[in-house]
Design a protein around this motif. Structure first.
Motif, short mmCIF file in Angstrom:
data_model
loop_
_atom_site.label_atom_id
_atom_site.label_comp_id
_atom_site.label_asym_id
_atom_site.label_seq_id
_atom_site.Cartn_x
_atom_site.Cartn_y
_atom_site.Cartn_z
N ASN A 10 0.85 -1.18 0.00
CA ASN A 10 0.00 0.00 0.00
C ASN A 10 0.90 1.24 0.00
N PHE A 11 0.67 2.15 -0.95
CA PHE A 11 1.36 3.44 -0.92
C PHE A 11 0.32 4.53 -0.72
N GLN A 12 0.48 5.32 0.29
CA GLN A 12 -0.39 6.47 0.55
C GLN A 12 -1.87 6.09 0.47
N GLY A 13 -2.21 4.99 1.13
CA GLY A 13 -3.60 4.59 1.23
C GLY A 13 -4.15 3.84 0.03
N LYS A 14 -3.29 3.57 -0.97
CA LYS A 14 -3.77 2.87 -2.16
C LYS A 14 -2.97 1.57 -2.35
N TYR A 15 -3.70 0.46 -2.47
CA TYR A 15 -3.01 -0.81 -2.69
C TYR A 15 -2.52 -0.90 -4.13
N VAL A 16 -1.21 -1.05 -4.30
CA VAL A 16 -0.66 -1.18 -5.65
C VAL A 16 -0.28 -2.64 -5.94
N ILE A 17 -0.19 -3.45 -4.87
CA ILE A 17 -0.04 -4.91 -5.01
C ILE A 17 -1.08 -5.52 -4.09
N GLY A 34 2.37 -6.32 -18.23
CA GLY A 34 1.23 -5.55 -17.72
C GLY A 34 1.42 -4.08 -18.05
N PRO A 35 0.33 -3.33 -18.01
CA PRO A 35 0.42 -1.91 -18.38
C PRO A 35 1.24 -1.09 -17.39
N ASN A 36 1.58 0.13 -17.80
CA ASN A 36 2.27 1.07 -16.91
C ASN A 36 1.46 1.22 -15.63
N GLY A 37 2.17 1.16 -14.49
CA GLY A 37 1.50 1.37 -13.21
C GLY A 37 0.75 0.17 -12.68
N SER A 38 0.88 -0.99 -13.33
CA SER A 38 0.12 -2.16 -12.87
C SER A 38 0.77 -2.83 -11.66
N GLY A 39 2.02 -2.45 -11.34
CA GLY A 39 2.65 -2.96 -10.12
C GLY A 39 3.85 -3.86 -10.35
N LYS A 40 4.33 -3.95 -11.57
CA LYS A 40 5.43 -4.88 -11.88
C LYS A 40 6.70 -4.55 -11.08
N THR A 41 7.11 -3.27 -11.14
CA THR A 41 8.34 -2.89 -10.44
C THR A 41 8.18 -3.02 -8.93
N THR A 42 7.02 -2.67 -8.43
CA THR A 42 6.79 -2.81 -6.99
C THR A 42 6.89 -4.28 -6.58
N LEU A 43 6.33 -5.18 -7.39
CA LEU A 43 6.42 -6.61 -7.09
C LEU A 43 7.88 -7.07 -7.10
N GLU A 50 13.81 -4.95 -1.49
CA GLU A 50 14.00 -3.49 -1.44
C GLU A 50 12.79 -2.78 -0.86
N GLU A 51 11.65 -3.41 -0.94
CA GLU A 51 10.44 -2.90 -0.30
C GLU A 51 9.93 -3.98 0.65
N THR A 52 9.26 -3.55 1.72
CA THR A 52 8.69 -4.50 2.67
C THR A 52 7.19 -4.62 2.41
N PRO A 81 17.88 -3.25 -11.81
CA PRO A 81 16.75 -2.34 -11.61
C PRO A 81 16.35 -1.63 -12.90
N GLN A 82 15.12 -1.10 -12.89
CA GLN A 82 14.58 -0.43 -14.07
C GLN A 82 15.45 0.77 -14.47
N GLU A 83 15.97 1.48 -13.49
CA GLU A 83 16.73 2.69 -13.80
C GLU A 83 18.14 2.39 -14.30
N PHE A 195 8.84 -7.43 -18.85
CA PHE A 195 8.89 -7.14 -20.28
C PHE A 195 7.77 -6.18 -20.66
N HIS A 196 8.09 -5.18 -21.48
CA HIS A 196 7.02 -4.45 -22.18
C HIS A 196 6.83 -5.02 -23.57
N ASP A 197 7.91 -5.61 -24.12
CA ASP A 197 7.84 -6.15 -25.47
C ASP A 197 7.29 -7.59 -25.41
N1 LIG Z 1 7.39 4.69 -3.56
C1 LIG Z 1 6.16 4.91 -4.04
N2 LIG Z 1 5.33 5.79 -3.46
C2 LIG Z 1 4.08 5.99 -3.91
N3 LIG Z 1 3.54 5.33 -4.98
C3 LIG Z 1 4.33 4.45 -5.61
C4 LIG Z 1 5.68 4.18 -5.17
N4 LIG Z 1 6.19 3.23 -6.01
C5 LIG Z 1 5.23 2.94 -6.89
N5 LIG Z 1 4.12 3.65 -6.66
C6 LIG Z 1 2.86 3.59 -7.41
O1 LIG Z 1 2.52 2.23 -7.51
C7 LIG Z 1 1.90 1.96 -8.77
C8 LIG Z 1 2.64 0.83 -9.46
O2 LIG Z 1 3.92 1.28 -9.85
P1 LIG Z 1 4.99 0.33 -10.49
O3 LIG Z 1 6.23 1.13 -10.74
O4 LIG Z 1 5.12 -0.88 -9.65
O5 LIG Z 1 4.28 -0.05 -11.86
P2 LIG Z 1 4.87 -0.76 -13.15
O6 LIG Z 1 3.90 -1.79 -13.56
O7 LIG Z 1 6.28 -1.21 -12.91
O8 LIG Z 1 4.87 0.45 -14.20
P3 LIG Z 1 5.79 0.76 -15.49
O9 LIG Z 1 5.38 -0.23 -16.55
O10 LIG Z 1 5.38 2.15 -15.84
O11 LIG Z 1 7.22 0.65 -15.08
C9 LIG Z 1 1.93 3.27 -9.54
O12 LIG Z 1 0.68 3.90 -9.43
C10 LIG Z 1 3.00 4.08 -8.83
O13 LIG Z 1 2.75 5.47 -8.92
#
Ligand SMILES: Nc1ncnc2c1ncn2[C@@H]1O[C@H](COP(=O)(O)OP(=O)(O)OP(=O)(O)O)[C@@H](O)[C@H]1O
Length: 271
Positions: A10-17, A34-43, A50-52, A81-83, A195-197
């Motif tokens: 959960n980030f700032q009250g919103k579940y991203v995973i 998955g699409p941008n913002g779907s949670g791949k990097t967070t997972l 790196e995240e708890t 990492p992505q960066e 992967f995006h491709d």
């Molecule tokens: N540290 C953070 N603080 C607040 N929100 C975050 C944080 N990290 C990620 N998010 C939010 O979590 C959601 C998922 O982000 P994430 O980077 O995991 O998506 P993604 O699938 O990897 O996207 P992309 O394909 O664009 O790389 C997004 O809405 C993002 O803004």
């Protein structure tokens, strides 16, 4: 081998995973799409420690990830990492040698540089000629290859790569993924790749997991998973899926007009 069990974040009250179960086994390449913002990097960040997670746990080789010391963890899991790699002043060879850190005991910096594993990965990744160049002078694609070489030098059991072919031309995309695949087979690694491709994912993955809104919504081998209906469900895009004429794996063809319409309607919804 690397397992996420009931993971939520959960980030700032919103579940991203949301309640994600994932297992990455030895000898297997899993693609995460998955699409941008779907949670791949967070997972990926949860799986690498790196995240708890807010709930659930990550288990590595049968033991909770949090029970490993940082060096022990680095002996087992390498993350690209992505960066990617920062444009640092160190040379290619020095950066690759840094990947040996989890395996060194009381070696000196010089001995580390002479490590035969460093030689092996410089050769494998085609970086031998560039070995004395500072990383800050390399292009984005070359830097990405150095980052992959550094992770290979780490000799992990599990390799997590977040969009590894970003910045690479098509020849290097194939060369690097071929190398990762060969290395994964040789060492029976567990590999997770974001992967995006989708066409590259179809060629290189044993299994694909499709994410949407923080959940894994579909999972399976590329052959059965990559269909027009999956792409519509996950990306809101109408695409044609055909068979590659040589390899027979599914390949996605986009229809630009329809893609634009879907994205516009999606951004209207978000706005
Ligand atoms: N540290 C953070 N603080 C607040 N929100 C975050 C944080 N990290 C990620 N998010 C939010 O979590 C959601 C998922 O982000 P994430 O980077 O995991 O998506 P993604 O699938 O990897 O996207 P992309 O394909 O664009 O790389 C997004 O809405 C993002 O803004």
């Amino acid at each position: 081998m690397l397992q996420g069990i009931g993971l939520s974040k959960n980030f700032q009250g919103k579940y991203v995973i949301r309640d994600v179960d994932i297992t990455v086994r030895r000898g297997e390449i899993i693609g995460l799409i998955g699409p941008n913002g779907s949670g791949k990097t967070t997972l990926v960040r949860l799986l690498s420690g790196e995240e708890t997670p807010d709930s659930g746990q990550v288990v590595l080789e049968g033991k909770p990830l949090v029970a490993f010391a940082a060096k022990e963890r680095a002996q087992r899991v390498a993350v690209l990492p992505q960066e990617g790699l920062s444009p640092v002043a160190f040379t290619v060879q020095e950066v690759v040698a840094m990947g040996r850190y989890p395996h060194e005991s009381a070696w000196s910096w010089l001995e580390r540089r002479m490590d035969s594993m460093v030689e092996t990965v410089l050769t494998k990744t085609g970086l031998t000629e560039d070995r004395h160049r500072p990383v800050q002078h390399l292009s984005g694609g070359q830097r990405q290859r150095v980052a992959i070489a550094k992770a290979m030098a780490q000799e992990p059991h599990c390799f997590i790569l977040d969009e590894p072919t970003t910045y690479m031309d098509i020849a290097h995309q194939i060369a690097v993924l071929d190398e990762i695949k060969e290395w994964q087979r040789e060492r029976e690694l567990a590999v997770l790749v974001v992967f995006h491709d989708l066409n590259l994912a179809a060629h290189y993955c044993d299994r694909i997991l499709a994410m949407k809104d923080g959940r894994i919504v579909r999972e399976g081998p590329p052959d059965s998973l990559l269909t027009a209906s999956l792409i519509r469900e996950v990306y809101d895009v109408d695409a044609a899926v055909i068979r590659h004429p040589v390899t027979g794996v599914p390949q996605v063809l986009l229809s630009p007009g329809e893609t634009t319409v879907s994205l516009l309607s999606r951004s209207r919804t978000i706005g």
